[in-house]
Write an enzyme that holds these catalytic residues in place. Structure first.
Site, PDB file in Angstrom:
ATOM      1  N   ARG A   1       0.826  -1.218   0.000  1.00  0.00           N
ATOM      2  CA  ARG A   1       0.000   0.000   0.000  1.00  0.00           C
ATOM      3  C   ARG A   1       0.853   1.257   0.000  1.00  0.00           C
ATOM      4  O   ARG A   1       0.292   2.364  -0.011  1.00  0.00           O
ATOM      5  CB  ARG A   1      -0.875  -0.001   1.246  1.00  0.00           C
ATOM      6  CG  ARG A   1      -2.351  -0.319   0.987  1.00  0.00           C
ATOM      7  CD  ARG A   1      -3.027  -0.296   2.326  1.00  0.00           C
ATOM      8  NE  ARG A   1      -4.444  -0.176   2.322  1.00  0.00           N
ATOM      9  CZ  ARG A   1      -5.288  -1.208   2.413  1.00  0.00           C
ATOM     10  NH1 ARG A   1      -4.830  -2.433   2.418  1.00  0.00           N
ATOM     11  NH2 ARG A   1      -6.588  -0.999   2.495  1.00  0.00           N
TER      12      ARG A   1
ATOM     13  N   ARG B   1     -22.294  -2.314   0.454  1.00  0.00           N
ATOM     14  CA  ARG B   1     -21.611  -3.463   1.083  1.00  0.00           C
ATOM     15  C   ARG B   1     -22.060  -3.601   2.541  1.00  0.00           C
ATOM     16  O   ARG B   1     -22.350  -4.693   3.010  1.00  0.00           O
ATOM     17  CB  ARG B   1     -20.094  -3.274   0.991  1.00  0.00           C
ATOM     18  CG  ARG B   1     -19.280  -4.353   1.692  1.00  0.00           C
ATOM     19  CD  ARG B   1     -17.872  -4.433   1.129  1.00  0.00           C
ATOM     20  NE  ARG B   1     -16.912  -3.668   1.914  1.00  0.00           N
ATOM     21  CZ  ARG B   1     -15.626  -3.547   1.597  1.00  0.00           C
ATOM     22  NH1 ARG B   1     -15.147  -4.112   0.504  1.00  0.00           N
ATOM     23  NH2 ARG B   1     -14.822  -2.851   2.358  1.00  0.00           N
TER      24      ARG B   1
ATOM     25  N   ARG C   1     -18.165  -3.996   8.756  1.00  0.00           N
ATOM     26  CA  ARG C   1     -16.844  -3.437   9.089  1.00  0.00           C
ATOM     27  C   ARG C   1     -17.008  -2.012   9.603  1.00  0.00           C
ATOM     28  O   ARG C   1     -17.632  -1.180   8.959  1.00  0.00           O
ATOM     29  CB  ARG C   1     -15.967  -3.447   7.834  1.00  0.00           C
ATOM     30  CG  ARG C   1     -15.322  -4.785   7.595  1.00  0.00           C
ATOM     31  CD  ARG C   1     -14.545  -4.792   6.316  1.00  0.00           C
ATOM     32  NE  ARG C   1     -13.524  -3.758   6.269  1.00  0.00           N
ATOM     33  CZ  ARG C   1     -12.560  -3.727   5.356  1.00  0.00           C
ATOM     34  NH1 ARG C   1     -12.489  -4.651   4.426  1.00  0.00           N
ATOM     35  NH2 ARG C   1     -11.670  -2.763   5.367  1.00  0.00           N
TER      36      ARG C   1
ATOM     37  N   ARG D   1      -9.875   6.509   4.485  1.00  0.00           N
ATOM     38  CA  ARG D   1      -9.211   5.398   3.776  1.00  0.00           C
ATOM     39  C   ARG D   1      -8.940   5.779   2.324  1.00  0.00           C
ATOM     40  O   ARG D   1      -7.888   5.453   1.772  1.00  0.00           O
ATOM     41  CB  ARG D   1     -10.086   4.137   3.841  1.00  0.00           C
ATOM     42  CG  ARG D   1     -10.134   3.538   5.241  1.00  0.00           C
ATOM     43  CD  ARG D   1     -11.253   2.519   5.377  1.00  0.00           C
ATOM     44  NE  ARG D   1     -11.062   1.354   4.559  1.00  0.00           N
ATOM     45  CZ  ARG D   1     -12.042   0.534   4.176  1.00  0.00           C
ATOM     46  NH1 ARG D   1     -13.284   0.775   4.549  1.00  0.00           N
ATOM     47  NH2 ARG D   1     -11.787  -0.504   3.435  1.00  0.00           N
TER      48      ARG D   1
HETATM   49  P1  AMP Z   1      -8.408  -3.588   3.946  1.00  0.00           P
HETATM   50  O1  AMP Z   1      -9.164  -4.750   4.502  1.00  0.00           O
HETATM   51  O2  AMP Z   1      -7.391  -4.010   2.922  1.00  0.00           O
HETATM   52  O3  AMP Z   1      -9.286  -2.483   3.443  1.00  0.00           O
HETATM   53  O4  AMP Z   1      -7.557  -2.978   5.157  1.00  0.00           O
HETATM   54  C1  AMP Z   1      -8.193  -2.477   6.312  1.00  0.00           C
HETATM   55  C2  AMP Z   1      -7.222  -1.590   7.081  1.00  0.00           C
HETATM   56  O5  AMP Z   1      -6.087  -2.358   7.507  1.00  0.00           O
HETATM   57  C3  AMP Z   1      -6.632  -0.420   6.301  1.00  0.00           C
HETATM   58  O6  AMP Z   1      -7.501   0.708   6.279  1.00  0.00           O
HETATM   59  C4  AMP Z   1      -5.344  -0.153   7.090  1.00  0.00           C
HETATM   60  O7  AMP Z   1      -5.630   0.508   8.321  1.00  0.00           O
HETATM   61  C5  AMP Z   1      -4.895  -1.569   7.430  1.00  0.00           C
HETATM   62  N1  AMP Z   1      -4.028  -2.145   6.375  1.00  0.00           N
HETATM   63  C6  AMP Z   1      -4.295  -3.231   5.609  1.00  0.00           C
HETATM   64  N2  AMP Z   1      -3.285  -3.485   4.773  1.00  0.00           N
HETATM   65  C7  AMP Z   1      -2.346  -2.527   4.995  1.00  0.00           C
HETATM   66  C8  AMP Z   1      -1.072  -2.235   4.420  1.00  0.00           C
HETATM   67  N3  AMP Z   1      -0.555  -2.972   3.432  1.00  0.00           N
HETATM   68  N4  AMP Z   1      -0.396  -1.161   4.919  1.00  0.00           N
HETATM   69  C9  AMP Z   1      -0.886  -0.408   5.915  1.00  0.00           C
HETATM   70  N5  AMP Z   1      -2.090  -0.614   6.498  1.00  0.00           N
HETATM   71  C10 AMP Z   1      -2.817  -1.668   6.041  1.00  0.00           C
END
Ligand code: AMP
Length: 197
Positions: A88, A127, A139, A150
């Site tokens: 990310r 969602r 979530r 985000r």
């Molecule tokens: P996601 O399920 O991929 O939308 O991730 C949910 C949350 O987890 C994100 O908003 C971040 O707070 C954290 N997160 C997930 N993957 C990463 C990553 N590669 N780097 C930093 N934070 C992450």
């Protein structure tokens, strides 16, 4: 096969990753899922990440890089994987290159799901509604205010990752605004073409 799925939150990475897993018999590695599991298990990593995730900000690179490094060191990762939500940041992408190079491995392709940012909030609201209807947990970070954070994190920190992979010739873009099955087909075509040139 080692793949990365890129795209903003709500682009459909999780849905498409699940289909790639079924098609290619590879692992689905979602740092978001792993962090949520760590949070629920109450591990030190999970506890440290919990507040950051609740705000919709990014967890420090060192934390997620360690999670991925440990996971791909496990024997089942030898069959390949699709990374969903990682890298990310450009720093994470560089760390991934380094950890794969140390195993004489590399990525086969990076697929970006291109979506209209204006439509994402709508999608995320749907969602959450769908999850509620099915009696599934919603979530907390799908709340519209947190979702905006985000999206901002995506624009500032993750969008440059696309340019990083474009330079290496690994990046393939797919229109993520089509219906789910059409995206799956387009993704399959882009991948097959990319792997056979
Ligand atoms: P996601 O399920 O991929 O939308 O991730 C949910 C949350 O987890 C994100 O908003 C971040 O707070 C954290 N997160 C997930 N993957 C990463 C990553 N590669 N780097 C930093 N934070 C992450």
């Amino acid at each position: 096969m080692r793949l990365v799925l890129l795209g903003p939150p709500g682009a459909g990475k999780g849905t498409q990753a699940a289909r790639l897993v079924a098609k290619y018999q590879i692992l689905h590695l979602s740092t978001g899922d792993m962090l949520r599991a760590a949070t629920e298990a109450g591990t030190p990593t999970g506890l440290a990440a919990k507040e950051i995730m609740a705000r919709g900000e990014l967890v420090p690179d060192s934390v997620v890089v360690k999670i991925i490094e440990d996971r791909i060191a496990e024997s089942d990762a030898a069959k390949g994987f699709v990374l969903d939500g990682f890298p990310r940041t450009v720093a994470q992408a560089r760390s991934l290159d380094t950890m794969l190079a140390a195993k004489a491995q590399k990525l086969d392709a990076v697929i970006e799901l291109e979506v209209d940012p204006e439509k994402l909030v709508d999608r995320i609201v749907k969602r959450a509604e769908e999850a509620r209807r099915l009696g599934l947990p919603v979530r907390k970070d799908d709340d519209p205010a947190v979702f905006a954070t985000r999206l901002a994190a995506y624009r500032a920190q993750t969008a440059p990752v696309s340019a990083y992979y474009r330079e290496t010739g690994l990046l393939k873009a797919v229109n993520g605004m089509e219906p789910i099955d059409a995206v799956t087909r387009a993704l399959g075509t882009a991948l097959e073409r990319h792997l056979h040139v």
